[in-house]
Design a protein around this motif. Structure first.
Motif, PDB file in Angstrom:
ATOM      1  N   SER A 212      -7.238   2.087   6.042  1.00 13.81           N
ATOM      2  CA  SER A 212      -5.794   1.875   5.980  1.00 13.81           C
ATOM      3  C   SER A 212      -5.134   2.047   7.346  1.00 13.81           C
ATOM      4  O   SER A 212      -5.493   2.936   8.120  1.00 13.81           O
ATOM      5  N   THR A 213      -4.170   1.192   7.635  1.00 13.01           N
ATOM      6  CA  THR A 213      -3.336   1.374   8.831  1.00 13.01           C
ATOM      7  C   THR A 213      -1.932   1.830   8.455  1.00 13.01           C
ATOM      8  O   THR A 213      -1.052   1.896   9.301  1.00 13.01           O
TER       9      THR A 213
ATOM     10  N   TRP B 149      -7.530   8.497  -0.310  1.00 13.80           N
ATOM     11  CA  TRP B 149      -7.284   7.873   0.993  1.00 13.80           C
ATOM     12  C   TRP B 149      -8.240   6.707   1.228  1.00 13.80           C
ATOM     13  O   TRP B 149      -9.425   6.779   0.915  1.00 13.80           O
ATOM     14  N   ASN B 150      -7.712   5.656   1.821  1.00 14.88           N
ATOM     15  CA  ASN B 150      -8.530   4.502   2.220  1.00 14.88           C
ATOM     16  C   ASN B 150      -8.837   4.638   3.711  1.00 14.88           C
ATOM     17  O   ASN B 150      -7.904   4.565   4.531  1.00 14.88           O
TER      18      ASN B 150
ATOM     19  N   ARG C   8      -2.737   7.750   6.476  1.00  9.48           N
ATOM     20  CA  ARG C   8      -3.887   8.508   6.958  1.00  9.48           C
ATOM     21  C   ARG C   8      -3.617   9.994   6.742  1.00  9.48           C
ATOM     22  O   ARG C   8      -2.494  10.460   6.931  1.00  9.48           O
TER      23      ARG C   8
ATOM     24  N   GLU D 242       0.827  -1.206   0.000  1.00  4.99           N
ATOM     25  CA  GLU D 242       0.000   0.000   0.000  1.00  4.99           C
ATOM     26  C   GLU D 242       0.866   1.263   0.000  1.00  4.99           C
ATOM     27  O   GLU D 242       0.613   2.217  -0.749  1.00  4.99           O
ATOM     28  N   ARG D 243       1.894   1.243   0.827  1.00  5.40           N
ATOM     29  CA  ARG D 243       2.774   2.412   0.912  1.00  5.40           C
ATOM     30  C   ARG D 243       3.526   2.615  -0.402  1.00  5.40           C
ATOM     31  O   ARG D 243       3.707   3.753  -0.861  1.00  5.40           O
TER      32      ARG D 243
ATOM     33  N   ASN E 221       0.976   7.035   8.806  1.00  6.54           N
ATOM     34  CA  ASN E 221      -0.237   6.978   9.628  1.00  6.54           C
ATOM     35  C   ASN E 221       0.012   7.714  10.922  1.00  6.54           C
ATOM     36  O   ASN E 221       0.652   7.195  11.839  1.00  6.54           O
TER      37      ASN E 221
END
Length: 875
Positions: free
Chosen positions: A614-615, A610-611, A618, A147-148, A686
């Motif tokens: 997401s962890t 943005w999700n 943010r 993701e990143r 995040n």
């Protein structure tokens, strides 16, 4: 042409340049080369009266070797890595959102300087001591960080001038040395080609590694980099310059690492803190560019902004060896000589202070076991460990009480110099020939800074030798040096839990702070790559390798270090066998075609989608138009009271997330797997995670209430002990302010802006410390937090802050000025009042302005908004 310009011809092209010899005359030879480069930058980038004043101030520096005058420095490019670029790019994505919500086209916000970012800080050592370890670790890295990495790919498409170098291409500083740095570059100006110095800033404290080949660059925080990439210059006081005169030459068997550790100890001993350092004298000419880069790399460890070596024949030799074009090498030589930037070993410029190091007097060294400036002979590790009394509670057969748990050839510091990797390979070859092996409890790893290293090690026949003693290549990234060492071996973990051993790390990195290498290791020694191999073979951190055998061979013969250590001729022969200038471009190009990276999905939108689940990423609350100044007159509770040498690893850890921590609980509650939480550094996008991770370090002692659990403090009004972020939130809810008290060298270590962002998220308005490390001080200001230096004789220990004491800070925004006095009063719990004047650790007018606006991000937002108000009004 103007009187400021000269011209010369190279490869049939006539170039213009800033003619320093004509402009400076007799002052040229007296001026340190770093100040000549600042002078050139001022002439080229400033105008009118401001330029004249800056030029006069730099020449005036020669009178006293110091100055209070400010100058603007405009670097040519910005260098980042994934764990600093991720939060910076997250900030930019959030700023685009804020501008769009205010009616401004988000495309309006773009960097104006070229930005290169490597993906080098996320690779963890999971697979090791096996063929194919590098491929397996790269696969795991991509899976964990998908993701990143998709976000970074979005940024490279959405933001002009941002270039991301994918996993596997190497460490940012090595990429800079081998690929990006030009030493001299060209610009079109008024229709004419100009030759100018290559200059940069980087969001990593080891950016000065590039000083080893004559490129002026230094590390800044991610926040300061954001100001530069959006067009603001670096405003700074003309620096003090420490001259390090080198004489003679290194003895056979003594390596660049030994010199770097010696320089670190010598300069820390005289109190270097933020000055520029420049090396001069006849000894400089005896050092290769690779050796110089090792020394320059350690600049943050010796407290300096730079560790500069001017351009000379060794610079040109390095450019040729790494495949630079012959015409460009000729241009570099011609420009440096015409512009007065060529190194003269007989010249002795005027410096603020000078020390001398005789190279021939340096022996084989290590540093530790907790700080890089604690220099030791390689024979004295046992004496250093003796200060930590340890009586084992049980016994494990064959395992010493201070076993080597990690033996890592890691870090840009040493793996960017081919001679050091070749030397390690020769030790491995000789050990293999004698049948020596590494104990199974040791986690061994080899992580070169560049994929080209795999080619020259293979060509010199050393790859299999290194593999035979467990040093298979695990990837091309920072790995253990940044704390991505992966899990310890079960044997070490079990023995440590049983109280049988106190495990130790041996690494070729640059920092050995407790908990940095691995959260369960608080002892570690820094050393050269071949010594790492030797200690891995010994297996015992207390072994005196100067007189005790490294190991006994299968035939019963004791094998000593002298039997394994390479000669200078052996290293030269292996280097010659392995060298191919074409390797560098070819290996980098192949690594850049990483198919896993190329296959990652990424959005093609001006704003990042943005999700909400997401962890990893943010939208941060501080990247907003309503974030203002924290200055003013206020009463505050002390959130934490800390001692000396609080590093950015203490403030914002980068190592593995402990699965029994409240940070892990937070992530698991949002769906993450407790057994695969990755490292803290992977969560820097995040803010909710990083706020909770702030000060999560098992070795940190909170003097406000000693003995509290990790990352806990006391809520003063109630007396409750709770996690720091919960106490901070209660203060915010109650309308109360918070400050932090610390000792000497607050914020030493890596240049991570999350260390400052975490403190802003906790609501800290001011940090009152005995002294600050340079980059962290800048990052605090970038987040709108006021850094205050205590007066002489005042420290956390003398203040003895207790729960119930209130701290009043009189920081009026209009009265704030560089290095001004800020009244501080401590109202004790029982009514007594103590007062002192702190000094604002604010160096420039730009920093004052940033604090008044609330930091870097509000400044950029309001500046962009102001530029587009006319468009808004007419639309």
């Amino acid at each position: 042409m103007t009187p400021l310009e000269g011209q010369f011809c190279a490869d049939s092209v006539t170039y213009r340049y800033v003619d320093l010899p004509t402009m400076l005359g007799a002052s040229l030879a007296r001026l340190p080369v770093v100040l000549r480069l600042l002078f050139e930058n001022v002439v080229r980038n400033m105008e009118g009266e401001e330029r004249a004043e800056a030029m006069a101030a730099i020449v005036g520096w020669l009178e006293t070797g110091t100055s209070e005058a400010e100058i603007a420095f405009q670097p040519g490019r910005v260098l980042m890595h994934d764990t600093t670029s991720t939060p910076a790019l997250v900030d930019i994505a959030a700023m685009r959102d804020a501008l769009a919500e205010a009616g401004v086209d988000p495309h309006a916000l773009n960097p104006v300087l070229p930005v290169d970012s490597s993906v080098d800080h996320s690779l963890a050592v999971e697979a090791f001591a096996q063929p194919g370890a590098a491929d397996e670790n790269l696969r795991i890295e991509a899976q964990r960080n998908a993701e990143r990495y998709s976000f970074l790919r979005w940024a490279s498409k959405a933001l002009k001038g941002v270039r991301i170098h994918p996993p596997g291409t190497g460490i940012m500083h090595t990429i800079n040395l081998e690929q990006l740095a030009t030493v001299v570059t060209t610009r079109q100006r008024d229709g004419n080609p100009w030759a100018v110095p290559d200059t940069l800033i980087g969001t990593d404290s080891h950016t000065p590694m590039i000083n080893g080949i004559g490129v002026l660059g230094w590390g800044v925080g991610g926040l300061e980099a954001q100001t530069v990439m959006f067009g603001m210059p670096v405003m700074q006081r003309i620096p003090d310059v420490i001259g390090v005169r080198l004489t003679n030459a290194l003895q056979p068997g003594v390596l660049a690492t030994d010199l770097a550790l010696t320089v670190t100890q010598r300069l820390r001993a005289i109190g270097v803190s933020g000055e520029f350092v420049e090396f001069f004298g006849p000894g400089v000419a005896t050092l290769t560019a690779g050796e110089r880069a090792v020394v320059a790399n350690m600049a943050p460890e010796y407290g300096a902004t730079t560790g500069f070596f001017p351009i000379d024949e060794q610079t040109l030799a390095y450019l040729r060896a790494t495949g630079r074009d012959a015409a460009h090498v000729a241009l570099t030589c011609a420009y440096a000589k015409h512009a007065g930037l060529w190194f003269d070993p007989d010249n002795a410029p005027r410096y603020t202070r000078t020390i001398e190091i005789e190279l021939a007097s340096i022996g084989m060294h290590v540093a530790g076991p907790r700080r890089p400036q604690d220099l030791l002979s390689y024979a004295d590790t046992a004496a250093a460990l003796a200060q930590f009394p340890f009586a084992p509670k049980s016994h494990v057969d064959g395992m010493p009480r201070f076993p080597v748990a990690i033996a890592a050839i890691t870090s840009c510091t040493n793996t960017s110099d081919p001679a050091l990797l070749v030397a390690a390979g020769i030790v491995a070859r000789k050990a293999r020939a004698r049948g020596l092996t590494v104990a199974p409890w040791i986690k061994t790893s080899l992580a070169p800074g560049s994929p080209a290293a795999a080619a020259y090690l293979a060509r010199s026949g050393l790859t299999d030798d290194l593999s035979s003693v467990g040093f298979d290549i695990v990837g091309f990234g920072c790995t253990t040096c940044i704390g991505n060492s992966g899990p310890l071996t079960p044997a070490i973990r079990d023995a440590a839990e049983a109280g049988a051993v106190w495990p130790v790390a041996m690494l070729s990195g640059n920092r050995n702070f407790p908990g940095r290498i691995h959260p369960d290791l608080n002892l570690g020694f820094i050393m050269s790559p071949p010594l790492v191999v030797a200690f891995a073979l010994a297996g015992d951190a207390e072994r005196d390798l100067s007189r005790e055998p490294v190991q006994t061979a299968p035939d019963g013969t004791p094998v000593f270090l002298k039997d394994l250590w390479p000669t200078r001729e052996e290293v030269a022969e292996a280097l010659a066998m392995g060298a191919d200038p074409a390797d560098y471009r070819r290996a980098f190009a192949v690594a850049s075609q990483n198919p896993v990276w190329a296959a990652l999905p990424s959005a093609d939108t001006a704003r990042y989608p943005w999700n909400p689940r997401s962890t990893a990423l943010r939208r941060p609350p501080f990247a907003a138009l309503d974030q203002g100044s924290q200055l003013g007159n206020f009463d505050a509770w002390p959130l934490l009271v800390l001692g000396d040498d609080i590093t950015t690893d203490h403030i914002s850890p980068a190592s593995a997330i402990p699965k029994d921590s409240f940070v892990a609980d937070f992530l698991v509650s949002r769906g993450d797997d407790r057994n695969d939480l990755n490292v803290f550094a992977s969560r820097r996008g995040n803010w909710e995670v990083m706020m909770r991770a702030a000060f999560y370090n098992k070795t940190l002692v909170n003097l406000l209430k000693p003995g509290v659990p990790t990352a806990h403090t006391v809520h003063v009004p109630s007396g409750d002990v709770a996690p720091i972020h919960e106490v901070a939130q209660r203060y915010r809810d109650e309308g109360q302010s918070a400050v932090l008290i610390a000792g000497e060298r607050y914020g030493t270590g890596s240049s991570r802006d999350l260390a400052a962002k975490g403190q802003r998220l906790l609501g800290i308005r001011a940090v009152i410390a005995v002294s600050f490390e340079r980059i962290h001080r800048s990052n605090l200001i970038g987040m709108g937090i006021l850094p205050l230096r205590m007066p002489a004789g005042v420290s956390p220990q003398t203040l003895a802050i207790q729960p119930g004491d209130v701290i009043h800070v009189d920081a009026d925004a209009e009265a704030l000025a560089p290095r001004c006095k800020i009244p501080v009063r401590i109202v004790r719990k029982h009514g007594a009042v103590e007062a002192f004047d702190a000094t604002a650790a604010v160096e420039t007018r730009l920093e004052v302005d940033l604090l008044r606006r609330g930091g870097v991000i509000p400044s950029i937002l309001h500046q962009t908004l102001a530029q587009h108000k006319p468009a808004l009004a007419t639309s």
